[in-house]
Design a protein around this motif. Structure first.
Motif, short mmCIF file in Angstrom:
data_model
loop_
_atom_site.label_atom_id
_atom_site.label_comp_id
_atom_site.label_asym_id
_atom_site.label_seq_id
_atom_site.Cartn_x
_atom_site.Cartn_y
_atom_site.Cartn_z
N LEU A 165 16.54 -2.34 7.11
CA LEU A 165 15.57 -3.57 6.89
C LEU A 165 16.24 -4.32 5.84
N PRO A 166 16.62 -3.89 4.54
CA PRO A 166 17.34 -4.63 3.69
C PRO A 166 18.73 -5.40 4.22
N ARG A 167 19.37 -4.66 5.20
CA ARG A 167 20.63 -5.48 5.77
C ARG A 167 20.25 -6.42 6.64
N MET A 168 19.31 -6.16 7.51
CA MET A 168 18.71 -7.05 8.29
C MET A 168 18.40 -8.39 7.56
N GLY A 175 19.11 -13.63 7.39
CA GLY A 175 18.72 -14.59 6.34
C GLY A 175 17.29 -14.79 6.39
N ILE A 176 16.54 -13.69 6.45
CA ILE A 176 15.11 -13.63 6.44
C ILE A 176 14.61 -12.89 5.15
N THR A 177 13.24 -12.99 4.86
CA THR A 177 12.59 -12.59 3.83
C THR A 177 12.19 -10.94 3.94
N THR A 178 11.97 -10.40 2.82
CA THR A 178 11.66 -9.14 2.99
C THR A 178 10.41 -8.80 3.69
N PHE A 179 9.30 -9.73 3.80
CA PHE A 179 8.01 -10.00 4.30
C PHE A 179 8.37 -9.99 5.91
N GLN A 180 9.61 -10.81 6.50
CA GLN A 180 9.75 -11.09 7.76
C GLN A 180 10.34 -9.77 8.34
N THR A 204 5.68 -4.08 11.52
CA THR A 204 4.19 -4.32 11.83
C THR A 204 4.05 -4.81 13.19
N VAL A 205 4.87 -5.52 14.07
CA VAL A 205 4.68 -6.18 15.31
C VAL A 205 4.47 -4.73 16.22
N PHE A 206 5.61 -4.02 16.02
CA PHE A 206 5.71 -2.66 16.90
C PHE A 206 4.31 -1.94 16.82
N SER A 207 3.94 -1.81 15.71
CA SER A 207 2.76 -0.81 15.51
C SER A 207 1.48 -1.56 15.97
N ALA A 246 3.50 -5.95 -1.20
CA ALA A 246 2.75 -6.65 -1.91
C ALA A 246 2.22 -6.07 -3.43
N LEU A 247 1.94 -4.55 -3.16
CA LEU A 247 1.86 -3.68 -4.19
C LEU A 247 3.04 -3.69 -5.04
N MET A 248 3.97 -3.67 -4.46
CA MET A 248 5.31 -3.44 -5.33
C MET A 248 5.60 -4.41 -6.45
N ASN A 249 5.02 -5.73 -5.70
CA ASN A 249 5.16 -7.02 -6.64
C ASN A 249 4.25 -7.36 -7.61
N TRP A 250 3.00 -6.54 -7.24
CA TRP A 250 2.03 -6.54 -8.30
C TRP A 250 2.38 -5.58 -9.28
N SER A 251 2.47 -4.22 -9.12
CA SER A 251 2.47 -3.35 -10.22
C SER A 251 2.82 -1.88 -9.70
N ARG A 252 3.88 -1.40 -10.33
CA ARG A 252 4.46 -0.20 -9.72
C ARG A 252 3.29 1.10 -9.86
#
Length: 420
Positions: free
Chosen positions: A32-35, A40-45, A51-54, A365-371
């Protein structure tokens, strides 16, 4: 071919199905990080490829579950595996040759999700059809262990394939699917149905009756399964990102580290499935204890930032998950007869997929908020679900004659699960 060998090949074929399904998400986590960099996409993308698979699988699973009850398990599993392989092939072709591959990768992943809908949940129903009693619990334990083995294997395989080219895991899907497809086609022989499947109105009425009488514990079990998968994939997403951004660990080394907690989950799942038999009291105790282990592990992780102590504490949650899932599989698979088992197990599979789908974006989202907040919130969730299992899943011994047993409760010949 001896009967024992034939039975072993059937179990091997059934066990290969959840393994293939698991590869669908776990094999992509290391890339995913390499993708993100390559496309040229975001972490969310990038997380949306999980998510789309699931979500696609979660939507399609109940429909395919009904179809497997209406027709046969094998008639759903074989086309589903084929579609799964085609979706992986499309994603690989898009990544290799298209100028703007992201949207086509997402289409391929959606096709894979549709194919995955006809794999593990139907394999669980098939296990319930072909095996009974303690053997059924043991084979369901193997199914969950195979699921776990897929999670162990897939980060390593995904990392190895990515050494060739970053989108290598997409090309790996059709190859692995072919193996499972051949095993299923040649070695799984279903029993002929004794009677025609009921029309959809009667079928739905029967399902409503099942959920009316056993809905409270059944939905609690569904929630428990979804929570397990949510935490597994959320933590794996966090760990994958941490290994790359904080420790500069990628490739096969990252895959091997990601596999450590999953290996413990797989071993625990196999052992639990082998030992629980038809003992419903033991199943409930293991479910509650497993959630307590998960809670203790997640709450304690806030104190560990160094990698190896962190992994050691995380392993405790994996052991807890390995206790919970085989017990849930046995309870749910044995709760209804063969004529509606496909739908009930598929609905369980659907909520598990929703848990998988929610994991990466919510943990991002939680990672960006608080570990600290992320781990405490996760611990609070597992504690709450564990308490719900303690309060809402009630079991009591009830011995009945063989003649009084109904097909709808094959697992419950000596034990009956009730709600107060």
């Amino acid at each position: 071919m001896t009967e024992k060998k034939a039975k072993g090949l059937v179990i091997l074929a059934i066990g290969s199905i959840p393994l293939i399904m698991t590869l669908g998400n776990s094999m992509l986590i290391p890339i995913l990080p390499r993708m993100e960099t390559e496309l040229g996409i975001t972490t969310f993308q990038a997380s949306l490829t999980i998510t789309v698979f699931s979500i696609t699988a979660a939507i399609a699973i109940p429909i395919l579950g009904y179809m497997s009850d209406r027709f046969s398990r094998k008639s759903i599993i074989v086309p589903a595996l084929t579609l799964y392989g085609i979706g992986g092939l499309l994603a690989g072709v898009a990544a290799a040759w298209f100028n703007s591959p992201y949207i086509w990768i997402m289409v391929g992943r959606a096709l894979q999700g549709l194919g995955a809908a006809g794999t593990t949940p139907i394999a669980m129903a098939l296990t319930g059809d072909l095996f009974k009693g303690g053997t059924q619990s043991k084979v369901l334990g193997i199914v969950e262990a195979s699921n776990g083995f897929g999670k162990v294997l897939s980060p390593i395989v995904g990392s190895l394939l990515a050494l060739l080219v970053w989108y290598g895991p997409f090309w790996g899907f059709p190859v692995f699917v072919l193996i499972s497809l051949l095993l299923t086609v040649f070695f799984v022989k279903e029993k002929k149905k004794k009677k025609e499947a009921p029309p959809i109105g009667k079928y739905a009425k029967g399902l409503l009756s099942v959920f009316k009488h056993e809905g409270r514990w059944l939905f609690t079990a569904y929630l428990a399964g979804a929570t397990c998968l949510f935490t597994i994939f959320g933590i794996l997403f966090y760990l994958s990102d941490t290994l790359e951004t904080q420790y500069n660990i990628d490739g096969v080394r990252k895959g091997l580290i990601l596999a450590i907690p999953l290996l413990f989950m797989m071993i625990t799942s196999f052992t639990t499935g082998s030992k629980i038999g038809k003992d419903l009291q033991r199943m409930k105790k293991l479910i509650v204890f497993g959630f307590l282990l998960m809670t203790a592990s997640f709450a304690t992780l806030i104190f560990f930032e160094k990698l190896w102590p962190f992994i050691a504490v995380l392993v405790v949650s994996s052991i807890g998950t390995g206790m919970v899932l085989p017990c849930l599989n046995s309870l749910i698979t044995g709760s209804v007869g063969a004529e509606r088992r496909g739908f009930v197990t598929s609905l369980y599979g659907s909520v598990r997929f929703l848990g998988v789908a929610a994991g990466p974006p919510i943990f991002e989202a939680l990672m960006n908020w608080s570990r600290t907040g992320m781990f405490l919130a996760t611990a609070g969730l597992t504690l709450l679900v564990g308490l719900l299992c303690l309060l809402l899943i009630h079991v009591k011994n009830k011995t009945g004659s063989k003649e009084e047993d109904s097909e709808a409760h094959t697992l419950f010949r000596k034990f009956q699960l009730t709600t107060e």
